[in-house]
Design a protein around this motif. Structure first.
Motif, PDB file in Angstrom:
ATOM      1  N   TRP A  29      38.859  38.460  36.635  1.00  0.00           N
ATOM      2  CA  TRP A  29      39.239  38.609  37.812  1.00  0.00           C
ATOM      3  C   TRP A  29      38.321  39.042  38.997  1.00  0.00           C
ATOM      4  O   TRP A  29      37.209  39.297  38.710  1.00  0.00           O
ATOM      5  CB  TRP A  29      40.255  40.108  37.508  1.00  0.00           C
ATOM      6  N   GLY A  30      38.819  39.050  40.210  1.00  0.00           N
ATOM      7  CA  GLY A  30      37.812  39.519  41.218  1.00  0.00           C
ATOM      8  C   GLY A  30      38.433  38.742  42.468  1.00  0.00           C
ATOM      9  O   GLY A  30      39.583  38.308  42.823  1.00  0.00           O
ATOM     10  N   GLY A  31      37.500  38.840  43.348  1.00  0.00           N
ATOM     11  CA  GLY A  31      37.840  38.326  44.869  1.00  0.00           C
ATOM     12  C   GLY A  31      37.048  37.277  45.032  1.00  0.00           C
ATOM     13  O   GLY A  31      36.445  36.374  44.197  1.00  0.00           O
ATOM     14  N   ASP A  32      37.149  36.689  46.264  1.00  0.00           N
ATOM     15  CA  ASP A  32      36.566  35.325  46.683  1.00  0.00           C
ATOM     16  C   ASP A  32      35.164  35.036  46.380  1.00  0.00           C
ATOM     17  O   ASP A  32      34.622  34.249  45.664  1.00  0.00           O
ATOM     18  CB  ASP A  32      36.924  34.850  47.992  1.00  0.00           C
ATOM     19  N   SER A  33      34.392  36.179  46.698  1.00  0.00           N
ATOM     20  CA  SER A  33      32.806  35.988  46.696  1.00  0.00           C
ATOM     21  C   SER A  33      32.439  36.112  45.105  1.00  0.00           C
ATOM     22  O   SER A  33      31.773  35.197  44.856  1.00  0.00           O
ATOM     23  CB  SER A  33      32.066  37.133  47.161  1.00  0.00           C
ATOM     24  N   ARG A  34      33.153  36.711  44.299  1.00  0.00           N
ATOM     25  CA  ARG A  34      32.940  36.798  42.847  1.00  0.00           C
ATOM     26  C   ARG A  34      33.397  35.364  42.317  1.00  0.00           C
ATOM     27  O   ARG A  34      32.384  35.011  41.169  1.00  0.00           O
ATOM     28  CB  ARG A  34      33.746  37.947  42.116  1.00  0.00           C
ATOM     29  N   HIS A  35      34.438  35.010  42.672  1.00  0.00           N
ATOM     30  CA  HIS A  35      34.862  33.679  42.161  1.00  0.00           C
ATOM     31  C   HIS A  35      33.883  32.570  42.531  1.00  0.00           C
ATOM     32  O   HIS A  35      33.547  31.744  41.462  1.00  0.00           O
ATOM     33  CB  HIS A  35      36.207  33.061  42.604  1.00  0.00           C
ATOM     34  N   ALA A  36      33.324  32.563  43.596  1.00  0.00           N
ATOM     35  CA  ALA A  36      32.459  31.613  44.134  1.00  0.00           C
ATOM     36  C   ALA A  36      31.231  31.512  43.062  1.00  0.00           C
ATOM     37  O   ALA A  36      30.519  30.696  42.754  1.00  0.00           O
ATOM     38  CB  ALA A  36      32.191  31.504  45.418  1.00  0.00           C
ATOM     39  N   ALA A  37      30.412  32.889  43.324  1.00  0.00           N
ATOM     40  CA  ALA A  37      29.420  33.030  42.485  1.00  0.00           C
ATOM     41  C   ALA A  37      29.636  32.867  40.972  1.00  0.00           C
ATOM     42  O   ALA A  37      28.370  32.183  40.421  1.00  0.00           O
ATOM     43  CB  ALA A  37      28.798  34.501  42.694  1.00  0.00           C
ATOM     44  N   THR A  38      30.653  33.090  40.409  1.00  0.00           N
ATOM     45  CA  THR A  38      30.635  32.990  38.980  1.00  0.00           C
ATOM     46  C   THR A  38      30.909  31.552  38.558  1.00  0.00           C
ATOM     47  O   THR A  38      30.213  31.044  37.502  1.00  0.00           O
ATOM     48  CB  THR A  38      31.912  33.774  38.282  1.00  0.00           C
ATOM     49  N   GLN A  54      35.317  25.922  31.394  1.00  0.00           N
ATOM     50  CA  GLN A  54      36.465  25.804  32.267  1.00  0.00           C
ATOM     51  C   GLN A  54      36.812  27.214  32.968  1.00  0.00           C
ATOM     52  O   GLN A  54      37.048  28.237  32.177  1.00  0.00           O
ATOM     53  CB  GLN A  54      37.655  25.374  31.574  1.00  0.00           C
ATOM     54  N   PRO A  55      36.485  27.349  34.241  1.00  0.00           N
ATOM     55  CA  PRO A  55      36.917  28.882  35.073  1.00  0.00           C
ATOM     56  C   PRO A  55      38.255  29.073  35.161  1.00  0.00           C
ATOM     57  O   PRO A  55      39.296  28.171  35.255  1.00  0.00           O
ATOM     58  CB  PRO A  55      36.283  28.708  36.084  1.00  0.00           C
ATOM     59  N   GLU A  56      38.712  30.659  34.585  1.00  0.00           N
ATOM     60  CA  GLU A  56      40.114  30.683  34.688  1.00  0.00           C
ATOM     61  C   GLU A  56      39.975  32.098  35.697  1.00  0.00           C
ATOM     62  O   GLU A  56      39.584  33.110  34.821  1.00  0.00           O
ATOM     63  CB  GLU A  56      40.866  31.054  33.191  1.00  0.00           C
ATOM     64  N   PHE A  57      40.450  32.251  36.812  1.00  0.00           N
ATOM     65  CA  PHE A  57      39.958  33.581  37.549  1.00  0.00           C
ATOM     66  C   PHE A  57      41.554  33.852  38.120  1.00  0.00           C
ATOM     67  O   PHE A  57      42.293  33.096  38.764  1.00  0.00           O
ATOM     68  CB  PHE A  57      38.964  33.345  38.599  1.00  0.00           C
ATOM     69  N   THR A  58      41.509  35.077  38.339  1.00  0.00           N
ATOM     70  CA  THR A  58      42.724  35.761  39.235  1.00  0.00           C
ATOM     71  C   THR A  58      42.489  36.951  39.857  1.00  0.00           C
ATOM     72  O   THR A  58      41.333  37.536  39.829  1.00  0.00           O
ATOM     73  CB  THR A  58      43.941  36.237  38.156  1.00  0.00           C
ATOM     74  N   GLY A  59      43.177  37.444  40.790  1.00  0.00           N
ATOM     75  CA  GLY A  59      42.867  38.737  41.258  1.00  0.00           C
ATOM     76  C   GLY A  59      43.159  39.904  40.204  1.00  0.00           C
ATOM     77  O   GLY A  59      43.432  39.584  38.963  1.00  0.00           O
ATOM     78  N   TRP A  60      42.902  41.228  40.831  1.00  0.00           N
ATOM     79  CA  TRP A  60      43.085  42.102  39.655  1.00  0.00           C
ATOM     80  C   TRP A  60      44.455  42.437  39.183  1.00  0.00           C
ATOM     81  O   TRP A  60      44.743  42.482  38.079  1.00  0.00           O
ATOM     82  CB  TRP A  60      42.549  43.603  40.441  1.00  0.00           C
ATOM     83  N   SER A  61      45.318  42.255  40.002  1.00  0.00           N
ATOM     84  CA  SER A  61      46.694  42.734  39.790  1.00  0.00           C
ATOM     85  C   SER A  61      47.352  41.473  38.732  1.00  0.00           C
ATOM     86  O   SER A  61      47.252  40.089  38.841  1.00  0.00           O
ATOM     87  CB  SER A  61      47.483  42.265  41.067  1.00  0.00           C
ATOM     88  N   GLY A  62      47.676  42.065  37.625  1.00  0.00           N
ATOM     89  CA  GLY A  62      48.443  41.253  36.628  1.00  0.00           C
ATOM     90  C   GLY A  62      47.483  40.598  35.593  1.00  0.00           C
ATOM     91  O   GLY A  62      47.658  40.147  34.559  1.00  0.00           O
ATOM     92  N   HIS A  63      46.308  41.079  35.768  1.00  0.00           N
ATOM     93  CA  HIS A  63      45.019  40.255  35.040  1.00  0.00           C
ATOM     94  C   HIS A  63      45.263  40.929  33.354  1.00  0.00           C
ATOM     95  O   HIS A  63      45.122  40.353  32.429  1.00  0.00           O
ATOM     96  CB  HIS A  63      43.617  40.411  35.373  1.00  0.00           C
ATOM     97  N   GLN A  64      45.339  42.315  33.643  1.00  0.00           N
ATOM     98  CA  GLN A  64      45.624  42.943  32.314  1.00  0.00           C
ATOM     99  C   GLN A  64      46.415  42.544  31.434  1.00  0.00           C
ATOM    100  O   GLN A  64      46.398  42.226  30.100  1.00  0.00           O
ATOM    101  CB  GLN A  64      45.577  44.535  32.249  1.00  0.00           C
ATOM    102  N   GLU A  65      47.719  42.161  31.981  1.00  0.00           N
ATOM    103  CA  GLU A  65      49.136  41.523  31.254  1.00  0.00           C
ATOM    104  C   GLU A  65      48.758  40.228  30.823  1.00  0.00           C
ATOM    105  O   GLU A  65      49.156  39.988  29.557  1.00  0.00           O
ATOM    106  CB  GLU A  65      50.338  41.548  32.289  1.00  0.00           C
TER     107      GLU A  65
END
Length: 420
Positions: A29-38, A54-65
């Motif tokens: 999970w993270g924001g745009d800068s983290r997504h791009a860097a990762t 294969q990258p699988e990324f989201t924002g914080w909300s709902g990631h734990q679930e």
């Protein structure tokens, strides 16, 4: 002959800790800068070691679930970014993730301290690697202390004494510190810090998974925090609530220096320093109470990189994890998008390149060099936090005594822990 030599090379490589080419998945999970860097880091590390990820990324909300659902169905990614307080939820017995000690020939575990590795170890199994280590540190507005003619405090006694000087020289609406908040987090952390310093114990006894503090010990911590409010060192709970429970760094009183200190995560230095109108925040060593048996540093992994116990290619995943955290391709691509790296070589690489604010480096140094008991992730369990906040608020409003509050907290937290 060429094919035979290539096959032999593969066999030899696998025998020395390398992994055959693999298709992997990584979630975070993270924001745009983290997504791009990762994504850039995964591309660089994948090319270096011959894997595709294969990258699988989201924002914080709902990631734990999302992670919970995947783990329950055995469909999780090979590599996962896991929030440290999730360990009791997803790996209570330590077998929720692969044991990274099994890949010590691939991952350079020497880049982490024993304390860092212990914080991610459950029942002897290393469930993940701390990506960054964060901790609470004291920041003070030097310009305001200079106006009051005071040095920055070096212990709680000096901080308490500063309150009267602030009121006399600067005004009744000046406070040398802040440790409240509408959600109660400031008070919780303050009470916990002082009680830890007095007892040398974390909230949770790791051997029994029960509250380590006696009600009498916790009562002293609660009374200490109440004393700060009564002496004008910090704003009272009612004052904070009357102001709308606005975040400290968003308050005009903070930017103007009328509130001149706080106890925050080292990684949030910029967020709190940027609004300061005059001067800057200076980190200081952890303030201790008289008779303290420990500094009581609240230090924890901000997040972990874990490997799925169901991964078909765990050694390949281990190569990528090591590259992301310990090798230049991953280090330079990720930068400080997840805070100052916990890996020594990564932190050194970024520091030498001038990529990290010197004050942030100093704050992080204080956190890493301070001593205290290992912090249990149950400190941040939402039910535990709610019990603390509701009870401390009742004390602040005079509804119950500190002694009654301490007993309620101990009993309530033990009830939560009993479920694990």
């Amino acid at each position: 002959m060429k094919r035979m030599m290539t096959a032999l090379a593969v066999v030899l490589a696998c025998g020395t800790g390398a992994a055959a080419a693999a298709d992997l998945r990584m979630s975070w999970w993270g924001g745009d800068s983290r997504h791009a860097a990762t994504q850039a880091a995964l591309k660089a590390c994948g090319e270096k070691h011959g894997h595709t990820i294969q990258p699988e990324f989201t924002g914080w909300s709902g990631h734990q679930e999302k992670v919970a659902t995947q783990l329950a169905g055995g469909t999780e990614a090979d590599i996962m970014q896991i929030n440290w307080p999730w360990l009791p939820l997803f790996s209570l017995e330590g077998d929720g993730f692969a044991d990274l000690k099994a890949f010590a020939d691939i991952i350079d575990l020497s880049q982490w301290s024993k304390a860092q590795l212990d914080s991610a170890t459950v029942n002897g199994r290393l469930n993940g690697l701390p990506v960054s280590t964060t901790g609470r540190v004291f920041f003070f507005n030097k310009a305001t202390f200079d106006k009051a003619g005071l040095p920055l405090p070096s212990d709680w006694g000096e901080l308490i004494a500063a309150a009267a000087v602030f009121k006399e020289k600067l005004g009744e609406d000046y406070y040398p510190f802040d440790a409240q908040g509408g959600d109660g987090l400031g008070a919780i952390l303050n009470v916990s810090l002082v009680t830890t310093q007095m007892t040398g114990k974390d909230l949770v006894d790791p051997e029994t998974n029960t509250v380590a503090w006696t009600p009498e010990e916790l009562q002293k911590g609660i009374e200490f925090n109440q004393n700060l409010a009564e002496k004008g060192v910090i704003r009272g709970w009612k004052t904070v609530a009357a102001g709308g429970n606005v975040s400290l760094f968003e308050l005009p009183a903070w930017s103007e220096g009328k509130i001149a200190g706080s106890y925050e995560w080292d990684s949030t230095y910029k967020k709190f320093n940027d609004p300061i109108a005059e001067g800057s925040l200076v980190p200081v060593d952890i303030l201790t109470v008289d008779g303290a048996v420990t500094q009581g540093v609240y230090r924890k992994p901000s997040m972990l990189f874990s490997i799925s116990r169901n991964s078909e290619n765990p050694r390949a995943a281990a190569q990528i994890v090591n590259c992301l955290l310990n090798e230049p391709e991953g280090i330079n691509a990720l930068g400080d998008t997840r805070g100052i790296p916990a890996s020594r070589i990564a932190a050194q690489t970024l520091a030498e390149s001038g990529a990290i604010d010197p004050n942030l480096l100093q704050a992080h140094k204080i956190v890493m060099e301070a001593e205290g008991p290992t912090v249990s992730p149950f400190n941040e369990h939402p039910d535990v936090r709610e019990i603390f906040a509701d009870t401390l608020e009742a004390v602040a409003y005079g509804q119950i005594s500190a002694a009654e509050a301490a007993q309620e907290i101990v009993d309530g937290v033990n009830d939560v822990l009993a479920g694990f």
